[in-house]
Design a protein around this motif. Sequence first.
Motif, PDB file in Angstrom:
ATOM      1  N   THR A  79       0.962  -1.145   0.084  1.00  0.00           N
ATOM      2  CA  THR A  79       0.086  -0.018  -0.101  1.00  0.00           C
ATOM      3  C   THR A  79       0.915   1.379  -0.108  1.00  0.00           C
ATOM      4  OG1 THR A  79      -1.840  -1.410   1.123  1.00  0.00           O
ATOM      5  CG2 THR A  79      -1.604   1.572   1.371  1.00  0.00           C
ATOM      6  N   ILE A  80       0.873   2.013  -1.052  1.00  0.00           N
ATOM      7  CA  ILE A  80       1.668   3.018  -1.320  1.00  0.00           C
ATOM      8  C   ILE A  80       0.424   4.694  -1.166  1.00  0.00           C
ATOM      9  CG2 ILE A  80       3.673   1.686  -2.462  1.00  0.00           C
ATOM     10  CD1 ILE A  80       2.129   3.451  -4.966  1.00  0.00           C
ATOM     11  N   VAL A  81       1.612   5.429  -1.152  1.00  0.00           N
ATOM     12  CA  VAL A  81       1.031   6.910  -1.157  1.00  0.00           C
ATOM     13  C   VAL A  81       1.948   7.828  -2.054  1.00  0.00           C
ATOM     14  CG1 VAL A  81       0.635   9.414  -0.458  1.00  0.00           C
ATOM     15  CG2 VAL A  81       0.441   7.376   1.246  1.00  0.00           C
ATOM     16  N   VAL A  82       0.915   8.314  -3.193  1.00  0.00           N
ATOM     17  CA  VAL A  82       1.810   9.195  -4.145  1.00  0.00           C
ATOM     18  C   VAL A  82       1.926  10.232  -4.051  1.00  0.00           C
ATOM     19  CG1 VAL A  82       1.297   8.995  -6.796  1.00  0.00           C
ATOM     20  CG2 VAL A  82       0.616   7.190  -6.178  1.00  0.00           C
ATOM     21  N   GLU A  83       2.526  11.118  -5.164  1.00  0.00           N
ATOM     22  CA  GLU A  83       2.841  12.570  -4.104  1.00  0.00           C
ATOM     23  C   GLU A  83       2.632  12.934  -5.560  1.00  0.00           C
ATOM     24  OE1 GLU A  83       7.207  12.820  -4.914  1.00  0.00           O
ATOM     25  OE2 GLU A  83       7.957  12.740  -2.869  1.00  0.00           O
ATOM     26  N   TYR A  84       1.267  14.062  -5.476  1.00  0.00           N
ATOM     27  CA  TYR A  84       0.660  14.875  -5.854  1.00  0.00           C
ATOM     28  C   TYR A  84       1.845  15.291  -7.480  1.00  0.00           C
ATOM     29  CZ  TYR A  84      -2.363  18.339  -9.038  1.00  0.00           C
ATOM     30  OH  TYR A  84      -2.966  19.297  -9.201  1.00  0.00           O
ATOM     31  N   GLY A  85       0.996  15.028  -8.380  1.00  0.00           N
ATOM     32  CA  GLY A  85       1.965  15.262 -10.323  1.00  0.00           C
ATOM     33  C   GLY A  85       2.161  14.747 -10.355  1.00  0.00           C
ATOM     34  N   GLY A 105       3.241  20.562   0.435  1.00  0.00           N
ATOM     35  CA  GLY A 105       3.120  21.215   1.639  1.00  0.00           C
ATOM     36  C   GLY A 105       2.528  20.169   2.816  1.00  0.00           C
ATOM     37  N   GLN A 106       1.911  18.573   2.153  1.00  0.00           N
ATOM     38  CA  GLN A 106       1.624  18.578   3.361  1.00  0.00           C
ATOM     39  C   GLN A 106       3.309  17.998   4.258  1.00  0.00           C
ATOM     40  OE1 GLN A 106      -1.109  15.421   1.631  1.00  0.00           O
ATOM     41  NE2 GLN A 106      -2.676  15.847   2.883  1.00  0.00           N
ATOM     42  N   PRO A 107       3.061  17.443   5.696  1.00  0.00           N
ATOM     43  CA  PRO A 107       3.917  16.906   6.133  1.00  0.00           C
ATOM     44  C   PRO A 107       4.516  15.541   5.435  1.00  0.00           C
ATOM     45  CG  PRO A 107       1.913  17.113   8.076  1.00  0.00           C
ATOM     46  CD  PRO A 107       1.615  17.431   6.189  1.00  0.00           C
ATOM     47  N   ARG A 108       5.648  15.202   5.321  1.00  0.00           N
ATOM     48  CA  ARG A 108       6.149  13.871   5.261  1.00  0.00           C
ATOM     49  C   ARG A 108       7.122  13.005   6.066  1.00  0.00           C
ATOM     50  NH1 ARG A 108       9.001  13.188  -1.154  1.00  0.00           N
ATOM     51  NH2 ARG A 108       9.524  11.735  -0.530  1.00  0.00           N
ATOM     52  N   HIS A 109       6.351  12.286   5.733  1.00  0.00           N
ATOM     53  CA  HIS A 109       7.775  11.563   6.528  1.00  0.00           C
ATOM     54  C   HIS A 109       9.342  10.931   5.640  1.00  0.00           C
ATOM     55  CE1 HIS A 109       4.406   9.630   9.440  1.00  0.00           C
ATOM     56  NE2 HIS A 109       5.222   9.660  10.661  1.00  0.00           N
TER      57      HIS A 109
END
Length: 148
Positions: free
Chosen positions: A87-93, A133-137
């Motif tokens: 399960t992943i989160v993709v960076e916008y763009g 702009g969202q905090p990122r681990h």
Amino acid sequence: MTETTAPERVQDPLTAAVVKGRIKVADEVVEKVAALAALEVSGVADMGGDLARAFESVRDRIGIGSRRGNQGVSAEIVDRQVAVDLTIVVEYGHVVMEVAAEVKSNVARSVSRMLGLRVSEVNVTVDDVRLPGQPRHEPLTPEEFLDH
């Protein structure tokens, strides 16, 4: 722990002797290798679903432990074949389908090369998009992965 077993007899190239024994690879080892391979892909912002990321965020804030190296990854080894779910989160763009396809490819290649296992499937779930702009681990370093 699921195990994979090497052949009963292996020829030792240095001594020309036959060495008996088993080699066990824990599912957790596959999970860490897969997580590292996924995080190498450009456009992957984080690993894990909403619940896992929320739990890790709380742990970080109250100072209990540190991020798990295999967050957002599960693997199962059966007869020297492995199935991996990520399960992943993709960076916008970034193009979500391209990032997910590259994750599948990189995970299969890395697990196969590093562990000598046949990868039967890699399933990728895109759980979220990280907005600017969202905090990122920060991704864990290889040393941090090995410590977990």
